[in-house]
Design a protein around this motif. Structure first.
Motif, PDB file in Angstrom:
ATOM      1  N   THR A  74       0.649  -0.687   0.004  1.00  0.00           N
ATOM      2  CA  THR A  74      -0.280  -0.047  -0.401  1.00  0.00           C
ATOM      3  C   THR A  74       0.676   0.896  -0.207  1.00  0.00           C
ATOM      4  O   THR A  74       0.222   2.593   0.012  1.00  0.00           O
ATOM      5  N   SER A 102      -3.346   1.013  -2.603  1.00  0.00           N
ATOM      6  CA  SER A 102      -2.848   2.391  -1.908  1.00  0.00           C
ATOM      7  C   SER A 102      -3.327   3.110  -2.060  1.00  0.00           C
ATOM      8  O   SER A 102      -5.257   3.167  -3.104  1.00  0.00           O
ATOM      9  N   SER A 105      -6.310   3.131  -6.849  1.00  0.00           N
ATOM     10  CA  SER A 105      -5.067   3.575  -6.880  1.00  0.00           C
ATOM     11  C   SER A 105      -4.373   4.215  -8.358  1.00  0.00           C
ATOM     12  O   SER A 105      -4.139   4.028  -9.451  1.00  0.00           O
TER      13      SER A 105
END
Length: 87
Positions: free
Chosen positions: A7, A32, A54
């Protein structure tokens, strides 16, 4: 196949530089938080997938599969395969 989920940039960098992580039996999942951009720079041929919201920037010969509403920017000889609403 072994799956590693990251992440943060620090987690991703650790995976990409770990000599014990082999391209033929490891897949790296990036999940993330929205608004956080991670940079992928890989020449070993790891399987990298991006999920959710992300954002990833791919360099060198990276190969990235994008899912969900993720966003990937590709440079150099990088390859991106976009699925769902990804760009």
């Amino acid at each position: 196949m072994k799956t590693l989920t990251v992440t943060t940039q620090a987690e991703l960098d650790a995976v990409l530089t770990d000599p014990d992580v082999a391209y033929d039996n490891t897949e790296v999942f990036i999940d993330s938080p929205a608004g956080v951009t991670l940079a992928v720079s890989d020449r070993r041929g790891l399987n990298v997938s991006v999920f959710g919201s992300s954002t990833v920037t791919a360099y060198d010969s990276s190969t990235v599969n994008a899912f969900g509403s993720s966003e990937v920017w590709a440079y150099d000889s990088s390859t991106v395969t976009a699925h769902d609403s990804s760009t």
